[in-house]
Design an enzyme around this catalytic site. Structure first.
Site, PDB file in Angstrom:
ATOM      1  N   ARG A   1       0.673  14.527  12.683  1.00  0.00           N
ATOM      2  CA  ARG A   1       1.079  14.294  11.281  1.00  0.00           C
ATOM      3  C   ARG A   1       1.312  15.617  10.523  1.00  0.00           C
ATOM      4  NH1 ARG A   1      -0.772   9.007   9.941  1.00  0.00           N
ATOM      5  NH2 ARG A   1       0.797   9.027   8.287  1.00  0.00           N
TER       6      ARG A   1
ATOM      7  N   LYS B   1       0.844  -1.214   0.000  1.00  0.00           N
ATOM      8  CA  LYS B   1       0.000   0.000   0.000  1.00  0.00           C
ATOM      9  C   LYS B   1       0.872   1.255   0.000  1.00  0.00           C
ATOM     10  CE  LYS B   1      -1.619   1.536   4.045  1.00  0.00           C
ATOM     11  NZ  LYS B   1      -1.325   2.942   4.418  1.00  0.00           N
ATOM     12  N   ASN B   2       1.917   1.253   0.826  1.00  0.00           N
ATOM     13  CA  ASN B   2       2.731   2.461   0.980  1.00  0.00           C
ATOM     14  C   ASN B   2       3.722   2.659  -0.157  1.00  0.00           C
ATOM     15  OD1 ASN B   2       1.237   2.922   3.211  1.00  0.00           O
ATOM     16  ND2 ASN B   2       2.815   2.354   4.693  1.00  0.00           N
TER      17      ASN B   2
ATOM     18  N   CYS C   1      -4.419  12.436  12.711  1.00  0.00           N
ATOM     19  CA  CYS C   1      -5.198  11.194  12.725  1.00  0.00           C
ATOM     20  C   CYS C   1      -4.969  10.565  14.096  1.00  0.00           C
ATOM     21  CB  CYS C   1      -4.765  10.266  11.596  1.00  0.00           C
ATOM     22  SG  CYS C   1      -3.139   9.580  11.877  1.00  0.00           S
TER      23      CYS C   1
ATOM     24  N   ARG D   1      -8.324  -0.427   5.034  1.00  0.00           N
ATOM     25  CA  ARG D   1      -7.498   0.542   4.304  1.00  0.00           C
ATOM     26  C   ARG D   1      -6.160  -0.093   3.922  1.00  0.00           C
ATOM     27  NH1 ARG D   1      -6.784   6.178   6.953  1.00  0.00           N
ATOM     28  NH2 ARG D   1      -5.631   6.284   5.001  1.00  0.00           N
TER      29      ARG D   1
ATOM     30  N   ASP E   1       5.016   0.647  12.007  1.00  0.00           N
ATOM     31  CA  ASP E   1       3.782   0.027  11.505  1.00  0.00           C
ATOM     32  C   ASP E   1       3.623  -1.409  11.981  1.00  0.00           C
ATOM     33  OD1 ASP E   1       3.813   1.687   8.244  1.00  0.00           O
ATOM     34  OD2 ASP E   1       3.333   2.380  10.261  1.00  0.00           O
TER      35      ASP E   1
HETATM   36  C1  EPZ Z   1       4.414   6.891   6.013  1.00  0.00           C
HETATM   37  O1  EPZ Z   1       3.670   7.938   6.605  1.00  0.00           O
HETATM   38  C2  EPZ Z   1       3.471   5.689   5.972  1.00  0.00           C
HETATM   39  N1  EPZ Z   1       2.307   6.000   5.154  1.00  0.00           N
HETATM   40  C3  EPZ Z   1       3.030   5.336   7.402  1.00  0.00           C
HETATM   41  O2  EPZ Z   1       2.241   4.159   7.315  1.00  0.00           O
HETATM   42  C4  EPZ Z   1       4.279   5.027   8.224  1.00  0.00           C
HETATM   43  O3  EPZ Z   1       3.888   4.774   9.562  1.00  0.00           O
HETATM   44  C5  EPZ Z   1       5.238   6.219   8.186  1.00  0.00           C
HETATM   45  O4  EPZ Z   1       5.564   6.537   6.810  1.00  0.00           O
HETATM   46  C6  EPZ Z   1       6.540   5.931   8.926  1.00  0.00           C
HETATM   47  O5  EPZ Z   1       7.150   4.805   8.381  1.00  0.00           O
HETATM   48  C7  EPZ Z   1       2.432   5.970   3.783  1.00  0.00           C
HETATM   49  O6  EPZ Z   1       3.500   5.701   3.253  1.00  0.00           O
HETATM   50  C8  EPZ Z   1       1.204   6.274   2.995  1.00  0.00           C
HETATM   51  P1  EPZ Z   1       6.593  10.247   8.049  1.00  0.00           P
HETATM   52  P2  EPZ Z   1       4.288   9.448   6.594  1.00  0.00           P
HETATM   53  O7  EPZ Z   1       6.475  11.506   7.273  1.00  0.00           O
HETATM   54  O8  EPZ Z   1       5.001   9.684   5.336  1.00  0.00           O
HETATM   55  C9  EPZ Z   1       6.883  13.509  11.435  1.00  0.00           C
HETATM   56  C10 EPZ Z   1       0.489   2.712   7.823  1.00  0.00           C
HETATM   57  O9  EPZ Z   1       0.114   2.209   8.881  1.00  0.00           O
HETATM   58  N2  EPZ Z   1       6.787  14.485  10.333  1.00  0.00           N
HETATM   59  O10 EPZ Z   1       7.828   9.386   7.894  1.00  0.00           O
HETATM   60  O11 EPZ Z   1       3.199  10.356   6.990  1.00  0.00           O
HETATM   61  C11 EPZ Z   1       5.549  12.800  11.669  1.00  0.00           C
HETATM   62  O12 EPZ Z   1       4.728  13.586  12.519  1.00  0.00           O
HETATM   63  C12 EPZ Z   1       0.884   4.176   7.788  1.00  0.00           C
HETATM   64  O13 EPZ Z   1       0.611   2.121   6.717  1.00  0.00           O
HETATM   65  C13 EPZ Z   1       6.973  15.830  10.610  1.00  0.00           C
HETATM   66  O14 EPZ Z   1       7.206  16.212  11.749  1.00  0.00           O
HETATM   67  O15 EPZ Z   1       5.336   9.317   7.795  1.00  0.00           O
HETATM   68  C14 EPZ Z   1       5.948  11.524  12.318  1.00  0.00           C
HETATM   69  O16 EPZ Z   1       6.144  11.740  13.713  1.00  0.00           O
HETATM   70  C15 EPZ Z   1       0.711   4.849   9.143  1.00  0.00           C
HETATM   71  N3  EPZ Z   1       6.873  16.717   9.593  1.00  0.00           N
HETATM   72  C16 EPZ Z   1       7.298  11.215  11.669  1.00  0.00           C
HETATM   73  O17 EPZ Z   1       7.752  12.428  11.068  1.00  0.00           O
HETATM   74  C17 EPZ Z   1       6.603  16.334   8.302  1.00  0.00           C
HETATM   75  O18 EPZ Z   1       6.550  17.201   7.403  1.00  0.00           O
HETATM   76  C18 EPZ Z   1       7.212  10.139  10.594  1.00  0.00           C
HETATM   77  O19 EPZ Z   1       6.359  10.617   9.591  1.00  0.00           O
HETATM   78  C19 EPZ Z   1       6.413  14.965   8.038  1.00  0.00           C
HETATM   79  C20 EPZ Z   1       6.513  14.055   9.068  1.00  0.00           C
END
Ligand code: EPZ
Length: 419
Positions: free
Chosen positions: A123, A22-23, A118, A398, A306
């Protein structure tokens, strides 16, 4: 609303085929906007999020066609007619934000609702916006929308304060058509980043270093649609690995990339689970009750956030005391309160959870609070005495394609009922 009804089940045994990731699918579908001509993305799981992304692409003017039999999606994004994403769609799926980079690169502008938080955290998207601004985009935020405008994107050197997966993907997709060279430092190194870079390069982009913490993108003039098969879903695979462990089962996982599963395999081996690598697959055998272990979630190649909820379920019936530290998201223990209703002994303190293994769990009514929390409840329900009813399973659907069918084929007593 649909529910899952799960009875205590025997040890799971048999073969399960892991679906496409999915990701990986979601950012690759967003990236198809960058191309001229048609792309065909293959091995796509028929998940709700995939069809939300499809609707988003259609609303922008792309033409798409889904082949349910093949699990493939064709996308042709010539002549896009809009650069706006609707609140209704972005509200349903945060990954909609990944169209921002491609639209800026292809159309020079975009208007997209700020994705809200969420269940697992606020996020924010500050790192996405900082990177796109560094490439020359003028970005304003008002009334809950982000508007970005760029006459021309110019390559830049960008350092990510946190190796954000989404920010790395958005910036990479904007940079492939920018003028000159972009360096993304402290970039995410997840396998899904590499899969996206492989798709972009197959379309004619010049992305080097994906999978390392420094990605170098040299802008090109245009990209041309291609056929691309996405990588298997390492989190779905990990979830079935945890299912084998918690039910003391014996499972063959087909269609996995073993290297993507090493962090999960390492932890399971600590709890005396036997794992054998086979051609394009994995054989998991769990004879005894697993031992307690400590887990700290980290960006890849650390233990994946995850998989945290699923492993918490496993630890609730392990021998001994386990500690889980969730370093990636600030509120990703929502499943703990549901597990405690089933008799688990869990104490939460900020980003740490201490789990005392108990001898048994008891089935009851619980609800899925987010995608992986829902998966964790399924795992616990398989071994809990009596019957467990899981509501709000739209969260689970999802990220897991027909999980009840896959589990039933392995011996689980699980039914999906619509109320
Ligand atoms: C991706 O989300 C995945 N989703 C998530 O999977 C996964 O948990 C996550 O990466 C971490 O591996 C998809 O790929 C669609 P991040 P993403 O940006 O990109 C902070 C699932 O269960 N952050 O790496 O949103 C954020 O708050 C889902 O399949 C900022 O501070 O994750 C978090 O604490 C859930 N500022 C951390 O980084 C930003 O601009 C990781 O977020 C972006 C992120």
């Amino acid at each position: 609303m649909a529910k899952l009804i799960i009875q205590q089940s025997p040890s799971l045994t048999g073969k399960v085929r892991i679906s496409g990731a999915k990701n990986s699918v979601l950012p690759i579908m967003a990236a198809s906007l960058l191309a001229e001509g048609e792309s065909e993305i293959q091995d796509i799981p028929a998940l709700r999020d995939v069809f939300v992304m499809q609707e988003l692409l259609e609303n922008l003017g792309a033409s798409t066609s889904w082949n349910g039999k093949k699990g493939s999606m064709k996308v042709k994004a010539d002549g896009l007619k809009s650069y706006e994403a609707s609140y209704e769609l972005v509200r349903q799926m945060r990954a909609s934000f990944l169209i921002m980079g491609p639209l800026l690169a292809k159309m020079g502008r975009t208007k997209i609702p700020l994705p809200g938080g969420c269940a697992i955290g606020t996020r924010p998207v500050d790192l996405h916006l900082k990177g796109l601004a560094a490439l020359g985009a003028q970005i304003t935020q008002e009334h809950g929308y982000v508007e970005a405008y760029a006459d021309k994107l110019i390559g830049a050197r960008i350092y990510l304060d946190f190796p954000s997966v989404g920010a790395t993907e958005n910036i990479m997709m904007a940079a492939v058509l920018a003028e000159g060279q972009t360096m993304i430092e402290n970039s995410a190194v997840e396998p899904e980043i590499v899969d996206l870079a492989n798709y972009l390069n197959a379309m004619g982009a010049n992305v080097r270093g994906a999978g390392t913490d420094t990605i170098k993108v040299t802008g090109v003039d245009k990209l041309t649609g291609v056929v691309h098969g996405v990588i298997p879903d390492r989190i779905e695979a990990g979830t079935f690995m945890a299912a084998a462990a918690i039910t003391k089962g014996d499972l063959f996982l087909e269609n996995v990339v073993v290297d993507h599963l090493r962090p999960i395999m390492a932890k399971l081996k600590e709890t005396n689970i036997h794992i054998e690598e086979i051609e394009n697959g994995l054989h998991i055998m769990a004879k005894d009750r697993c031992k307690a272990m400590d887990i700290k979630t980290l960006p890849y190649p650390g233990f994946p956030t995850d998989m945290q909820a699923q492993f918490m379920s496993l630890m609730t019936i392990a021998q001994g005391t386990s500690m889980i530290i969730e370093t990636v998201f600030e509120n990703r223990f929502m499943h703990a309160s549901e597990l405690k209703r089933m008799g688990a002994d869990i104490k939460i303190e900020g980003r740490s959870a201490v789990i005392e293994g108990v001898d048994r769990l008891t089935g009851t009514q619980v609800k899925a609070t987010d995608l992986r929390a829902g998966a964790a409840l399924i795992l616990s329900a398989l071994i809990a005495s009596g019957t467990t009813e899981i509501s709000d399973i739209y969260h689970i659907e999802r990220g897991y394609y027909k999980i009840e069918d896959k589990l039933r084929a392995l011996g689980a007593n699980i039914e999906r009922v619509s109320e």
